[in-house]
Design a protein around this motif. Structure first.
Motif, PDB file in Angstrom:
ATOM      1  N   ASP A   1       0.837 -13.877  -2.756  1.00 47.13           N
ATOM      2  CA  ASP A   1       1.052 -12.871  -1.720  1.00 47.13           C
ATOM      3  C   ASP A   1      -0.328 -12.433  -1.227  1.00 47.13           C
ATOM      4  OD1 ASP A   1       1.503 -10.568  -0.218  1.00 47.13           O
ATOM      5  OD2 ASP A   1       3.099  -9.858  -1.545  1.00 47.13           O
ATOM      6  N   PRO A   2      -0.608 -12.516   0.087  1.00 43.03           N
ATOM      7  CA  PRO A   2      -1.936 -12.113   0.568  1.00 43.03           C
ATOM      8  C   PRO A   2      -2.268 -10.658   0.248  1.00 43.03           C
ATOM      9  CG  PRO A   2      -0.418 -12.495   2.402  1.00 43.03           C
ATOM     10  CD  PRO A   2       0.239 -13.024   1.175  1.00 43.03           C
ATOM     11  N   ALA A   3      -1.246  -9.807   0.084  1.00 40.22           N
ATOM     12  CA  ALA A   3      -1.513  -8.413  -0.287  1.00 40.22           C
ATOM     13  C   ALA A   3      -2.169  -8.323  -1.655  1.00 40.22           C
ATOM     14  CB  ALA A   3      -0.217  -7.606  -0.257  1.00 40.22           C
ATOM     15  N   ASP A   4      -1.797  -9.227  -2.560  1.00 48.16           N
ATOM     16  CA  ASP A   4      -2.420  -9.234  -3.888  1.00 48.16           C
ATOM     17  C   ASP A   4      -3.868  -9.698  -3.801  1.00 48.16           C
ATOM     18  OD1 ASP A   4      -0.039  -8.377  -5.026  1.00 48.16           O
ATOM     19  OD2 ASP A   4       0.647 -10.419  -5.460  1.00 48.16           O
ATOM     20  N   VAL A   5      -4.120 -10.701  -2.973  1.00 49.58           N
ATOM     21  CA  VAL A   5      -5.485 -11.189  -2.808  1.00 49.58           C
ATOM     22  C   VAL A   5      -6.351 -10.128  -2.129  1.00 49.58           C
ATOM     23  CG1 VAL A   5      -6.917 -13.036  -1.861  1.00 49.58           C
ATOM     24  CG2 VAL A   5      -4.612 -13.549  -2.691  1.00 49.58           C
ATOM     25  N   ALA A   6      -5.750  -9.377  -1.212  1.00 48.94           N
ATOM     26  CA  ALA A   6      -6.494  -8.301  -0.545  1.00 48.94           C
ATOM     27  C   ALA A   6      -7.005  -7.269  -1.543  1.00 48.94           C
ATOM     28  CB  ALA A   6      -5.616  -7.630   0.506  1.00 48.94           C
ATOM     29  N   GLN A   7      -6.247  -7.037  -2.587  1.00 49.57           N
ATOM     30  CA  GLN A   7      -6.707  -6.092  -3.607  1.00 49.57           C
ATOM     31  C   GLN A   7      -7.956  -6.591  -4.315  1.00 49.57           C
ATOM     32  OE1 GLN A   7      -5.625  -2.951  -4.148  1.00 49.57           O
ATOM     33  NE2 GLN A   7      -4.362  -3.340  -2.332  1.00 49.57           N
TER      34      GLN A   7
END
Length: 233
Positions: free
Chosen positions: A199-205
Motif C-alpha cells: 500500500d503506498p500509504a505504508d511506504v509514505a510513512q
C-alpha cells in the motif's frame, strides 16, 4: 532556522498527484506539515502545486523557487516520487519514449535536487530520492527503467557524500505498490493477479520516518517491499 521536531515542515513532492506521491501528500498533511507538489496533473484539492513535466529540467528551478516563495518561504524536505516507464525490448521501444524515462526518472531527480539544495541548506533539510528494487536488480524488457533507477541509486549515493553534514540524502528503494503505475501496460508487463503489492500509504510513512530523523542521524538507504516481493534481493 531548523525543522520543527513535531512536524515534517514544508515538503516538496514530485509526482504528488498519484501513487506514492499522493500518499505522501496525505501523510505530510496528517502530520501537520505543508506539502508542495510538482506534477503534470492536478494534485488533491487545496495542495499548492505547479503543473510541470520534469523532463523539462530547465523549468524545474523556477517552479520550486516560485512554490517556496508563494507558500511558507522555506523547504524542509523533498521526495522525488515522479516516475515513468517504457516496457519492451530495447530495439522495440522507440527512442523518444525510452529517453523520456531517463529524463523524468534520473535527470528530473537531479534537477529537483539541484534547485532544492539552497533551500534545504537553510533548514538542514533532507532529500528522499525514489529509486526502485529494479535499481538494484535488472530485468529484461526494462532497460530504460533499470538504467534510470540504477542511475538514481548512484546519483543519490554520490550526492549524500557531497552534502554530508549540510543536507541529508536518503535513497528510498520501494518494491511494487498498488498504484496506477501499471495501468495501460500490456498484460505481460503487469503484476500477476495473485501478486501482493505494498500500500503506498505504508511506504509514505517510511518517507516521513526518513525525513524526521534527529540532526546528525541519516538513513542513507531504505528498502521497503512487500514480504513476498520477487524483485528483491
Amino acid at each position: 532556522m531548523t525543522r520543527a521536531d513535531t512536524a515534517p515542515g514544508t515538503v516538496l513532492i514530485t509526482g504528488g498527484a498519484s501513487g506514492l506521491g499522493a500518499a505522501t501528500v496525505d501523510a505530510v498533511r496528517k502530520a501537520g506539515g505543508t506539502p508542495l507538489v510538482l506534477d503534470r496533473a492536478e494534485p488533491a484539492p487545496g495542495v499548492e502545486h505547479r503543473r510541470i513535466d520534469l523532463a523539462d529540467t530547465a523549468a524545474v528551478g523556477e517552479a520550486i523557487d516560485d512554490l517556496v516563495a508563494a507558500t511558507t518561504g522555506r523547504l524542509d524536505g523533498v521526495l522525488t516520487a515522479a516516475g515513468s516507464d517504457a516496457c519492451g525490448r530495447l530495439e522495440d521501444v522507440d527512442r523518444g519514449p525510452w529517453e523520456q524515462v531517463i529524463s523524468v526518472n534520473l535527470l528530473g531527480t537531479a534537477a529537483v535536487a539541484r534547485a532544492a539544495i539552497p533551500h534545504l541548506r537553510q533548514t538542514h533539510g533532507r532529500i528522499v530520492t525514489c529509486a526502485s528494487t529494479l535499481g538494484l536488480r535488472a530485468l529484461p524488457d526494462a532497460t530504460a527503467y533499470c538504467a534510470s533507477k540504477f542511475g538514481v541509486v548512484g546519483f543519490s549515493r554520490a550526492l549524500a557524500a557531497e552534502l554530508a553534514g549540510e543536507v541529508g540524502v536518503t535513497t528510498l528503494v520501494p518494491g511494487g505498490m498498488s498504484t496506477a503505475f501499471f495501468d495501460g501496460r500490456p498484460d505481460q508487463y503487469k503484476p500477476p493477479a495473485d501478486v501482493r503489492l505494498n500500500d503506498p500509504a505504508d511506504v509514505a510513512q517510511t518517507v516521513l520516518f526518513a525525513l524526521s530523523q534527529p540532526s546528525g542521524c541519516e538513513i542513507r538507504e531504505l528498502v521497503v517491499c512487500e514480504s513476498t516481493e520477487s524483485s528483491w534481493p
